[in-house]
Every structure is written in structure tokens, then in C-alpha cells.
Design a protein around this motif. Structure first.
Motif, PDB file in Angstrom:
ATOM      1  N   PHE A   1     -14.040  -7.460 -14.508  1.00 32.25           N
ATOM      2  CA  PHE A   1     -12.611  -7.678 -14.705  1.00 32.25           C
ATOM      3  C   PHE A   1     -11.776  -7.002 -13.630  1.00 32.25           C
ATOM      4  O   PHE A   1     -10.563  -7.070 -13.666  1.00 32.25           O
ATOM      5  CB  PHE A   1     -12.188  -7.180 -16.093  1.00 32.25           C
ATOM      6  CG  PHE A   1     -12.820  -7.987 -17.192  1.00 32.25           C
ATOM      7  CD1 PHE A   1     -12.384  -9.272 -17.455  1.00 32.25           C
ATOM      8  CD2 PHE A   1     -13.857  -7.481 -17.934  1.00 32.25           C
ATOM      9  CE1 PHE A   1     -12.965 -10.029 -18.457  1.00 32.25           C
ATOM     10  CE2 PHE A   1     -14.447  -8.225 -18.943  1.00 32.25           C
ATOM     11  CZ  PHE A   1     -13.996  -9.507 -19.192  1.00 32.25           C
ATOM     12  N   THR A   2     -12.407  -6.294 -12.713  1.00 32.10           N
ATOM     13  CA  THR A   2     -11.686  -5.708 -11.586  1.00 32.10           C
ATOM     14  C   THR A   2     -12.299  -6.226 -10.302  1.00 32.10           C
ATOM     15  O   THR A   2     -13.487  -6.543 -10.241  1.00 32.10           O
ATOM     16  CB  THR A   2     -11.755  -4.173 -11.600  1.00 32.10           C
ATOM     17  OG1 THR A   2     -13.130  -3.787 -11.589  1.00 32.10           O
ATOM     18  CG2 THR A   2     -11.070  -3.599 -12.822  1.00 32.10           C
ATOM     19  N   LEU A   3     -11.489  -6.276  -9.288  1.00 37.26           N
ATOM     20  CA  LEU A   3     -11.945  -6.800  -8.008  1.00 37.26           C
ATOM     21  C   LEU A   3     -12.160  -5.672  -7.011  1.00 37.26           C
ATOM     22  O   LEU A   3     -11.423  -4.681  -7.016  1.00 37.26           O
ATOM     23  CB  LEU A   3     -10.912  -7.781  -7.439  1.00 37.26           C
ATOM     24  CG  LEU A   3     -10.641  -9.049  -8.257  1.00 37.26           C
ATOM     25  CD1 LEU A   3      -9.557  -9.885  -7.586  1.00 37.26           C
ATOM     26  CD2 LEU A   3     -11.902  -9.868  -8.419  1.00 37.26           C
ATOM     27  N   SER A   4     -13.148  -5.855  -6.140  1.00 37.08           N
ATOM     28  CA  SER A   4     -13.368  -4.906  -5.061  1.00 37.08           C
ATOM     29  C   SER A   4     -12.437  -5.259  -3.904  1.00 37.08           C
ATOM     30  O   SER A   4     -11.790  -6.319  -3.890  1.00 37.08           O
ATOM     31  CB  SER A   4     -14.822  -4.969  -4.602  1.00 37.08           C
ATOM     32  OG  SER A   4     -15.089  -6.234  -4.018  1.00 37.08           O
ATOM     33  N   ARG A   5     -12.384  -4.385  -2.922  1.00 37.71           N
ATOM     34  CA  ARG A   5     -11.561  -4.645  -1.733  1.00 37.71           C
ATOM     35  C   ARG A   5     -12.023  -5.937  -1.052  1.00 37.71           C
ATOM     36  O   ARG A   5     -11.213  -6.761  -0.618  1.00 37.71           O
ATOM     37  CB  ARG A   5     -11.661  -3.456  -0.778  1.00 37.71           C
ATOM     38  CG  ARG A   5     -10.717  -3.504   0.398  1.00 37.71           C
ATOM     39  CD  ARG A   5     -10.848  -2.269   1.267  1.00 37.71           C
ATOM     40  NE  ARG A   5     -10.434  -1.058   0.594  1.00 37.71           N
ATOM     41  CZ  ARG A   5      -9.186  -0.605   0.556  1.00 37.71           C
ATOM     42  NH1 ARG A   5      -8.236  -1.289   1.157  1.00 37.71           N
ATOM     43  NH2 ARG A   5      -8.898   0.504  -0.057  1.00 37.71           N
ATOM     44  N   PHE A   6     -13.342  -6.126  -0.973  1.00 34.88           N
ATOM     45  CA  PHE A   6     -13.891  -7.330  -0.355  1.00 34.88           C
ATOM     46  C   PHE A   6     -13.478  -8.581  -1.132  1.00 34.88           C
ATOM     47  O   PHE A   6     -13.093  -9.595  -0.555  1.00 34.88           O
ATOM     48  CB  PHE A   6     -15.420  -7.220  -0.274  1.00 34.88           C
ATOM     49  CG  PHE A   6     -16.077  -8.470   0.254  1.00 34.88           C
ATOM     50  CD1 PHE A   6     -16.098  -8.735   1.607  1.00 34.88           C
ATOM     51  CD2 PHE A   6     -16.667  -9.382  -0.616  1.00 34.88           C
ATOM     52  CE1 PHE A   6     -16.689  -9.893   2.099  1.00 34.88           C
ATOM     53  CE2 PHE A   6     -17.266 -10.533  -0.145  1.00 34.88           C
ATOM     54  CZ  PHE A   6     -17.276 -10.792   1.221  1.00 34.88           C
ATOM     55  N   GLN A   7     -13.569  -8.516  -2.482  1.00 39.21           N
ATOM     56  CA  GLN A   7     -13.185  -9.665  -3.308  1.00 39.21           C
ATOM     57  C   GLN A   7     -11.702  -9.983  -3.172  1.00 39.21           C
ATOM     58  O   GLN A   7     -11.314 -11.150  -3.198  1.00 39.21           O
ATOM     59  CB  GLN A   7     -13.528  -9.400  -4.778  1.00 39.21           C
ATOM     60  CG  GLN A   7     -15.013  -9.477  -5.084  1.00 39.21           C
ATOM     61  CD  GLN A   7     -15.311  -9.083  -6.511  1.00 39.21           C
ATOM     62  OE1 GLN A   7     -14.806  -8.071  -7.010  1.00 39.21           O
ATOM     63  NE2 GLN A   7     -16.146  -9.873  -7.181  1.00 39.21           N
ATOM     64  N   ARG A   8     -10.884  -8.948  -2.999  1.00 37.37           N
ATOM     65  CA  ARG A   8      -9.445  -9.206  -2.805  1.00 37.37           C
ATOM     66  C   ARG A   8      -9.210  -9.937  -1.484  1.00 37.37           C
ATOM     67  O   ARG A   8      -8.341 -10.813  -1.402  1.00 37.37           O
ATOM     68  CB  ARG A   8      -8.660  -7.890  -2.865  1.00 37.37           C
ATOM     69  CG  ARG A   8      -8.530  -7.368  -4.278  1.00 37.37           C
ATOM     70  CD  ARG A   8      -7.528  -6.229  -4.404  1.00 37.37           C
ATOM     71  NE  ARG A   8      -7.324  -5.942  -5.809  1.00 37.37           N
ATOM     72  CZ  ARG A   8      -8.004  -5.020  -6.492  1.00 37.37           C
ATOM     73  NH1 ARG A   8      -8.917  -4.284  -5.901  1.00 37.37           N
ATOM     74  NH2 ARG A   8      -7.761  -4.855  -7.784  1.00 37.37           N
ATOM     75  N   GLY A   9      -9.967  -9.583  -0.453  1.00 39.13           N
ATOM     76  CA  GLY A   9      -9.852 -10.296   0.828  1.00 39.13           C
ATOM     77  C   GLY A   9     -10.288 -11.744   0.697  1.00 39.13           C
ATOM     78  O   GLY A   9      -9.643 -12.663   1.246  1.00 39.13           O
ATOM     79  N   ALA A  10     -11.377 -11.963  -0.042  1.00 37.88           N
ATOM     80  CA  ALA A  10     -11.857 -13.327  -0.250  1.00 37.88           C
ATOM     81  C   ALA A  10     -10.859 -14.129  -1.073  1.00 37.88           C
ATOM     82  O   ALA A  10     -10.618 -15.317  -0.804  1.00 37.88           O
ATOM     83  CB  ALA A  10     -13.223 -13.296  -0.949  1.00 37.88           C
ATOM     84  N   LEU A  11     -10.223 -13.481  -2.060  1.00 38.53           N
ATOM     85  CA  LEU A  11      -9.217 -14.158  -2.867  1.00 38.53           C
ATOM     86  C   LEU A  11      -8.016 -14.545  -2.001  1.00 38.53           C
ATOM     87  O   LEU A  11      -7.480 -15.658  -2.129  1.00 38.53           O
ATOM     88  CB  LEU A  11      -8.763 -13.257  -4.026  1.00 38.53           C
ATOM     89  CG  LEU A  11      -7.687 -13.831  -4.942  1.00 38.53           C
ATOM     90  CD1 LEU A  11      -8.169 -15.122  -5.601  1.00 38.53           C
ATOM     91  CD2 LEU A  11      -7.290 -12.813  -5.998  1.00 38.53           C
ATOM     92  N   ALA A  12      -7.626 -13.670  -1.098  1.00 38.97           N
ATOM     93  CA  ALA A  12      -6.503 -13.982  -0.194  1.00 38.97           C
ATOM     94  C   ALA A  12      -6.827 -15.209   0.648  1.00 38.97           C
ATOM     95  O   ALA A  12      -5.965 -16.070   0.882  1.00 38.97           O
ATOM     96  CB  ALA A  12      -6.198 -12.783   0.699  1.00 38.97           C
ATOM     97  N   GLN A  13      -8.073 -15.329   1.085  1.00 39.83           N
ATOM     98  CA  GLN A  13      -8.499 -16.496   1.876  1.00 39.83           C
ATOM     99  C   GLN A  13      -8.418 -17.766   1.028  1.00 39.83           C
ATOM    100  O   GLN A  13      -7.914 -18.795   1.489  1.00 39.83           O
ATOM    101  CB  GLN A  13      -9.932 -16.280   2.395  1.00 39.83           C
ATOM    102  CG  GLN A  13     -10.481 -17.417   3.215  1.00 39.83           C
ATOM    103  CD  GLN A  13      -9.707 -17.619   4.514  1.00 39.83           C
ATOM    104  OE1 GLN A  13      -9.274 -16.655   5.133  1.00 39.83           O
ATOM    105  NE2 GLN A  13      -9.524 -18.861   4.909  1.00 39.83           N
TER     106      GLN A  13
END
Length: 185
Positions: free
Chosen positions: A4-16
Motif C-alpha cells: 500500500f506504499t510506494l518506493s521511490r523507484f515506483q513513484r518514478g515509474a508512476l510519473a512515467q
């Protein structure tokens, strides 16, 4: 589903994925291995979505979560002064609407500049009385009795036991005597 929480990497992928613009929340959740509600919450965190700002917000919220102590510098001075005046933690807690357990915890943790051993009641609250009801110092233990007693061939072998009352209700106990052969109680 996933976390239920995102890592820094996942946040970058979500931004993409957001910048590509043609993905649904469910598609993005499946791609990142998280719940759809996590994507919804994450995109509501910062608008327009910036993964670095979202990470900073998540870090701030993580640091702010959990239990917080009500011990303030002024309360520390107040409690310490009363302890030096030989007030007990129980009396301080009652007078200032605090928890006695909290005061003892703050003393144990060293958050109050006062030595626990210097309390006026010499820390009586921390000592626990040992239970002595129902202990026998005479007689032979069941493990040490002869085999002839276990066979119940002769009259006169007695077993003694105690039944203790609930500790808060009474200090009384009941003693039972049972003869091995006849089972007389």
C-alpha cells in the motif's frame, strides 16, 4: 494485491505512466504491483504529480505517525520539582491529571532528570510480593514417593493439595486431603 506504499523507484515509474496519459488507475496499479486505491491516493497526494514532492510528503507523514509523548519541557520541570519536594509519582499523577505509569516510564527512560532510586517510597510500586500461599516445606513430593504408594495397596497414604482463591478477591485457600487407597476426601 501488493503493498500500500510506494518506493521511490515506483513513484518514478508512476510519473512515467502518468506522463504517457492513456493508462487507467487499474492499469497503473497492475504495472506497479499495488492496489488501485494506492494509485488513487498517491495521485491525490501532489497535483500535478511530481514523484519527488510525493516522496517528501510520504517521508514527512511517516515521521509524524505513531504515538507521541505528552512530556513537554515545562511538564518535565514541574514533575522534577515535585519529585525533589519528595512527592511520589502517584501523588503527582493525581494532582496534575497524568498517568502514574507514564511518570515511571519517563523516569526509566531517563527523560526526567531524576534518579528512580531517589523516589521517596524507594520504588515500592516496582516490587512485587511473592506468592507463598499453598507452598509446603514438609512432606515428600509426588515424584519421590515409593512405588507401593502408587499401587494403592495399603491404607494411610495421604495426598495434600491446595486450591487458591482468586488473588483480587481473597487471600484464603482451601486444603484438600485425599487417602490413596480408599480415595477418602
Amino acid at each position: 494485491m501488493g503493498t500500500f506504499t510506494l518506493s521511490r523507484f515506483q513513484r518514478g515509474a508512476l510519473a512515467q505512466l502518468v506522463s504517457e496519459g492513456h493508462h487507467t488507475y487499474q492499469d497503473m496499479a497492475d504495472a506497479l504491483g499495488v492496489a488501485k486505491s494506492t494509485i488513487s491516493y498517491e495521485l491525490d497526494r501532489v497535483k500535478p504529480y511530481d514523484p519527488e514532492l510525493a516522496q517528501q510528503d510520504a517521508d514527512h507523514k511517516r515521521r509524524a505517525c505513531g504515538r507521541h509523548s505528552i512530556l513537554t519541557p515545562s511538564l518535565t520541570i514541574l514533575i522534577t520539582n515535585h519529585l525533589r519536594l519528595t512527592w511520589s509519582p502517584e501523588a503527582i499523577a493525581t494532582a496534575f491529571n497524568l498517568s502514574t505509569a507514564s511518570i515511571y516510564n519517563w523516569l526509566k527512560l531517563g527523560w526526567l532528570p531524576f534518579n528512580l532510586a531517589d523516589l521517596p517510597n524507594r520504588n515500592v510500586r516496582q516490587r512485587r510480593a511473592n506468592e507463598h500461599r499453598g507452598t509446603f516445606t514438609s512432606g515428600t513430593s509426588i515424584e519421590q514417593r515409593p512405588k507401593s504408594v502408587n499401587q494403592r495397596l495399603a491404607f494411610g497414604h495421604w495426598e495434600v493439595d491446595t486450591v487458591l482463591s482468586s488473588r483480587g478477591q481473597s487471600r484464603a485457600c482451601l486444603v484438600t486431603f485425599v487417602e490413596r487407597k480408599t480415595r477418602l476426601l
